[in-house]
Design an enzyme around this catalytic site. Structure first.
Site, PDB file in Angstrom:
ATOM      1  N   SER A 134      -2.500   1.062   3.918  1.00 18.17           N
ATOM      2  CA  SER A 134      -1.352   1.001   3.010  1.00 18.17           C
ATOM      3  C   SER A 134      -1.289  -0.388   2.400  1.00 18.17           C
ATOM      4  CB  SER A 134      -0.064   1.308   3.786  1.00 18.17           C
ATOM      5  OG  SER A 134       1.055   1.286   2.934  1.00 18.17           O
ATOM      6  N   LYS A 160      -3.612   3.657   0.040  1.00 17.76           N
ATOM      7  CA  LYS A 160      -2.265   4.057  -0.365  1.00 17.76           C
ATOM      8  C   LYS A 160      -1.581   2.864  -1.012  1.00 17.76           C
ATOM      9  CE  LYS A 160       1.322   4.619   2.553  1.00 17.76           C
ATOM     10  NZ  LYS A 160       2.186   5.263   3.582  1.00 17.76           N
ATOM     11  N   LEU A 161      -1.057   3.068  -2.213  1.00 18.82           N
ATOM     12  CA  LEU A 161      -0.358   2.011  -2.927  1.00 18.82           C
ATOM     13  C   LEU A 161       1.141   2.242  -2.849  1.00 18.82           C
ATOM     14  CD1 LEU A 161      -2.487   1.855  -6.223  1.00 18.82           C
ATOM     15  CD2 LEU A 161      -2.842   0.568  -4.093  1.00 18.82           C
ATOM     16  N   LYS A 162       1.887   1.238  -2.422  1.00 20.58           N
ATOM     17  CA  LYS A 162       3.334   1.303  -2.490  1.00 20.58           C
ATOM     18  C   LYS A 162       3.755   1.130  -3.953  1.00 20.58           C
ATOM     19  CE  LYS A 162       4.405   1.533   1.967  1.00 20.58           C
ATOM     20  NZ  LYS A 162       5.256   2.575   2.593  1.00 20.58           N
ATOM     21  N   ASP A 187       3.016   5.802  -2.560  1.00 20.60           N
ATOM     22  CA  ASP A 187       4.189   5.998  -1.712  1.00 20.60           C
ATOM     23  C   ASP A 187       5.374   5.287  -2.340  1.00 20.60           C
ATOM     24  OD1 ASP A 187       6.026   6.353   0.293  1.00 20.60           O
ATOM     25  OD2 ASP A 187       5.016   5.065   1.753  1.00 20.60           O
ATOM     26  N   ASN A 189       8.705   5.615  -1.141  1.00 21.17           N
ATOM     27  CA  ASN A 189       9.782   5.330  -0.191  1.00 21.17           C
ATOM     28  C   ASN A 189      11.161   5.575  -0.809  1.00 21.17           C
ATOM     29  OD1 ASN A 189       7.613   2.902   0.956  1.00 21.17           O
ATOM     30  ND2 ASN A 189       8.490   4.359   2.397  1.00 21.17           N
ATOM     31  N   GLU A 212       3.929  10.297  -2.327  1.00 21.46           N
ATOM     32  CA  GLU A 212       4.699  10.379  -1.086  1.00 21.46           C
ATOM     33  C   GLU A 212       6.165  10.005  -1.305  1.00 21.46           C
ATOM     34  OE1 GLU A 212       4.599   8.403   3.410  1.00 21.46           O
ATOM     35  OE2 GLU A 212       3.018   7.954   1.951  1.00 21.46           O
ATOM     36  N   ASP A 237       7.882  12.457   3.635  1.00 17.45           N
ATOM     37  CA  ASP A 237       7.829  11.552   4.776  1.00 17.45           C
ATOM     38  C   ASP A 237       9.226  11.478   5.380  1.00 17.45           C
ATOM     39  OD1 ASP A 237       7.815   9.378   6.511  1.00 17.45           O
ATOM     40  OD2 ASP A 237       7.077   7.933   5.063  1.00 17.45           O
ATOM     41  N   LYS A 261       5.245  11.162  11.350  1.00 19.22           N
ATOM     42  CA  LYS A 261       5.469   9.937  12.107  1.00 19.22           C
ATOM     43  C   LYS A 261       6.252  10.308  13.361  1.00 19.22           C
ATOM     44  CE  LYS A 261       5.674   6.800   8.124  1.00 19.22           C
ATOM     45  NZ  LYS A 261       6.608   6.059   7.245  1.00 19.22           N
ATOM     46  N   GLY A 289       2.227   5.385   9.332  1.00 22.32           N
ATOM     47  CA  GLY A 289       2.325   4.225  10.192  1.00 22.32           C
ATOM     48  C   GLY A 289       3.589   3.432   9.916  1.00 22.32           C
TER      49      GLY A 289
END
Length: 370
Positions: A134, A160-162, A187, A189, A212, A237, A261, A289
């Site tokens: 990530s 994975k790119l935030k 992702d 969030n 995500e 998620d 998770k 993670g």
């Protein structure tokens, strides 16, 4: 039956090798709550993945410690059976990360006493799991490209790119142009709303594995609507807090991939149920993670070896986050991490490292269940 003598809570501060920025903040170090279950058969370890502040979820380190001390251990009494503990904790609403930490410690000691590994117990089908990494939000696209280039050179099999509003299309385009065949996902969030659907659809040309958690965790209907408006698969998620919620989200068309998770769903027993529900619906899963130390990472790697974990997860090498891990470090080998084969989680903390990182400890003696 072996009785629980007590739980030791241990707070450690462990610095990150570099700042990790997401849509909800930047971390430069981790305040980690470790749980050690002490029984007549030995001891077991669990890791609470709650952050120091309630920004990822409602849980946070000090709150989790209070819940364990005041509500979970009193209901547990002297029982050390992981399944009975799960039942005993049900009257306590929420707090899955606190429950998962205690449950993992109990499961670890229970399995160690039976000379059985986490992988064998959970149903692992492979000796190693492909590893993804990530990548946090950076100050510039060139800085991001340098970071991605480095991880690709190390052998990570998925990036994975935030992302967040203002840091999405341009960085994704740059990475895809630099690495045309790289397995790539993003992702958010929970940083977007359904009103951003047209903008998120601009990510479709980049052949991403998934987007995500683009919308708030309680917006299952919104994710279902978004899935009809974008071509990239939607992965949930934060929304997935149990096997029942996973089944509901799948049936409603809100997700076609699930990030599992254990800390978010209340422990490894429920995580396996989420895996099984998704498998029954033909929905692939991967293991997320939370910047775990080797204690939490060991159990996650074992979980990620189950059959329906068909996408590389965030089970990165220890060196991705820590200069020195609390256990023997997990090392990337041909783009994968080996599944521990020793009893329980298969690793043990390095006492010297643990002492150096420890902020404080508290031993909670077990008593009669209330």
């Amino acid at each position: 039956m072996t009785e629980l003598e007590g739980l030791e809570l241990r707070w450690i501060d462990i610095p990150l090798v570099s700042p990790f920025r997401t849509s909800f903040g930047t971390e430069t170090a981790r305040r980690v709550l470790l749980v050690r279950a002490v029984t007549g058969d030995g001891e077991g370890w669990g890791e609470c993945v709650a952050m120091d502040e309630p920004v990822y979820s409602a849980e946070y380190v000090e709150g989790a410690a209070q819940v364990i001390r005041d509500f979970l251990l009193p209901r547990l009494g002297r029982g050390a059976d992981p399944w009975k503990a799960e039942e005993a904790f049900r009257p306590v609403h929420g707090h899955p990360m606190a429950k998962a930490a205690v449950g993992a410690a109990l499961l670890d000691v229970w399995l160690r006493a039976r000379d059985t590994s986490f992988g064998e117990f959970l149903g692992a089908v492979r000796p190693a799991v492909p590893s993804g990494v990530s990548v946090g939000i950076m100050d510039s696209v060139p800085e991001l490209l340098d970071a991605v280039d480095g991880y690709v050179a190390e052998g990570y099999r998925r990036i994975k790119l935030k992302i967040e509003p203002g840091w999405d299309v341009a960085p994704v385009r740059a990475v895809r142009e630099r690495h045309p065949d790289l397995p790539l996902q993003v992702d958010a969030n929970t940083a977007y709303t359904l009103a951003d659907a047209r903008h998120l659809a601009r990510l479709d040309p980049f052949d991403l594995l998934l987007i995500e958690q683009p919308l708030p965790e309680d917006d299952i209907a919104g994710h279902a609507a978004l899935a009809r408006l974008v071509a990239t698969p939607i992965c949930l998620d934060e929304s997935i807090t149990s096997a029942a919620i996973a089944a509901d989200a799948i049936v409603r068309g809100a997700t076609s991939v699930v990030n599992i998770k254990p800390g978010r769903v209340g422990g490894f027993l429920e995580a396996r149920r989420v895996h099984d529900v998704c498998a029954a619906h033909g929905v692939p899963v991967w293991c997320g993670g939370m910047l775990e130390t080797g204690i939490g990472r060991a159990a996650n790697v074992a979980l990620a070896a189950l059959p329906n974990f068909t996408l590389p997860g965030d089970t990165s090498a220890s060196s991705r986050y820590f200069a020195t891990d609390v256990t023997e470090p997990f090392v990337l080998e041909d783009g994968a991490l080996l599944v521990p084969t020793g009893p329980g989680i298969g690793v043990a903390p390095d006492e010297a490292v643990l002492r150096a990182l420890t902020v404080r400890t508290e031993f909670l003696p077990a008593g009669p269940a209330r």
